[in-house]
Design a protein around this motif. Structure first.
Motif: not given
Ligand code: SF4
Length: 375
Positions: A265, A270, A272, A274-275, A302-304, A307, A309, A312, A317
């Motif tokens: 990120h 990122c 996705y 969530r961010m 998000c894909c994970v 997690t 961030c 990550c 990701s």
């Molecule tokens: S965990 Fe990774 S892919 Fe998911 S929102 Fe956070 S930075 Fe993005």
């Protein structure tokens, strides 16, 4: 293995070499980059797949092993009820297609426990991948890529994943299966084991790629990376890529992007939901992460999920986040070649039938705007 530099064939690149864009340097037009035959051919190869629009789906809230630091069993998604009605999944896949989704990632907890749902998804949505621990074989009729998670030697897996003879069972199930990519996840503890594990996978003609352990929210245990382990991991990745270019699906730039002190990120932003509050374009508009009850929540998508961030560096990701940053890399030949290698790698790992080409940028470069420095 030395951790004082990045090996690139016979060359050792000092860690403080600056390869990021200098504002006083020439600014390249995109057409100038594409005037190069190699870059043009690779661009034409990868851009055919720009139609891919992904979402992810938790298929089961059960797993047949229990790994330390698993992000699925963090947060509340693990308590969601399972919808095991194949027709409900069929309807979901059709609705997803209607809203423009062309690629599905079937994950958490263990998808191989619900093969009848995987079949239905594949019938409705032919492109996709499954994240599996590889303990149970998925029927050949499910023609998705299958990513088999490897966390070290059998001794390490017995301790960290509470699974005996795991690598042996994974190889027995998937050696010679063109769907399979073995994903070696580097933790702080298993870097030295990578060499022997990859040797064994390659001896069994298995394809391999690399992932980074990315801590779930609140995890501060022994698998979490620190600066020394990030540096050692980068060296290990590049050494193994050089040793096994036909079996290791990776690039020097992938190694750099996933082993910097900053997470994905901070390096790339990122995209996705969530961010990313924007709902106008790209993943912010289209991505959903469905739970086992077929509901989803944009705020945590998000894909994970679950997690941490800032920590990550996950391969899934990066596949979306780095790939989305074409414009930031189309600034000079080195960065553009590095980005093409990254995308070529991602497609070889995630798309059935896609063959990885030779890496075009053998010398690691830093993410745009950053220096190539110790992780
Ligand atoms: S965990 Fe990774 S892919 Fe998911 S929102 Fe956070 S930075 Fe993005």
């Amino acid at each position: 293995m030395s951790n004082t530099g990045q090996t690139t064939g016979a060359t050792v690149v000092p860690l403080d070499r600056t390869a990021s864009h200098d504002p006083n340097e020439r600014r390249w037009k995109f057409s100038e980059l594409l005037a190069d035959e190699q870059m043009h051919a690779r661009w034409e190869k990868v851009r055919k797949f720009f139609f891919l629009r992904e979402s992810t789906y938790d298929m089961s809230n059960r797993c047949n092993i229990r790994c330390e630091g698993c992000y699925y069993f963090e947060g509340d998604k693990q308590f969601t009820r399972e919808n095991r009605d194949p027709e409900a999944w069929r309807a979901l896949m059709r609705a997803e297609r209607e809203r423009g989704i062309t690629y599905v990632v079937l994950a958490g907890a263990e998808p191989a426990l619900v093969p009848e749902l995987l079949e239905v998804c594949h019938q409705e949505m032919p492109l996709g991948s499954i994240a599996s621990n590889g303990v149970r074989h998925i029927p050949a009729s499910v023609g998705y890529k299958i990513h088999i998670s490897v966390w070290g030697s059998d001794e390490t897996s017995a301790r960290v994943r509470r699974a005996k003879r795991l690598l042996e069972r994974q190889i027995d199930n998937y050696a010679g299966d063109e769907r399979a990519v073995f994903v070696y996840t580097y933790t702080r503890e298993n870097i030295a084991e990578a060499e022997a594990v990859i040797d064994r996978l390659v001896a069994n003609d298995c394809k391999v790629t690399f992932n980074m352990f990315s801590s779930p929210v609140g995890y501060s245990g022994p698998l979490r990376h620190d600066s020394a382990s990030l540096s050692a991991t980068r060296c290990s990745m590049i050494e193994l890529l050089e040793r096994y270019p036909d079996h290791v699906l990776f690039s020097p730039y992938s190694a750099v992007a996933h082993t910097c002190a900053k997470g994905l990120h901070d390096l790339y932003r990122c995209s996705y939901p969530r961010m990313n509050p924007s709902t106008h374009i790209g993943l912010g508009r289209s991505f959903r992460q469905y739970r086992t009850d077929l509901n989803w929540d944009r705020a945590v998508a998000c894909c994970v999920p679950d997690t941490d961030c800032p920590d990550c560096r996950h391969y899934a990701s990066g596949s979306a986040v780095v790939t989305a940053r074409l414009q930031r890399h189309a600034i000079d030949p080195d960065h553009f070649r590095a980005w093409l290698d990254y995308v070529d790698t991602y497609l070889a790992v995630w798309v059935m039938g896609y063959r990885k080409g030779e890496n075009l940028q053998p010398v690691p470069v830093a993410p745009p705007g950053f220096m190539l420095s110790p992780p």
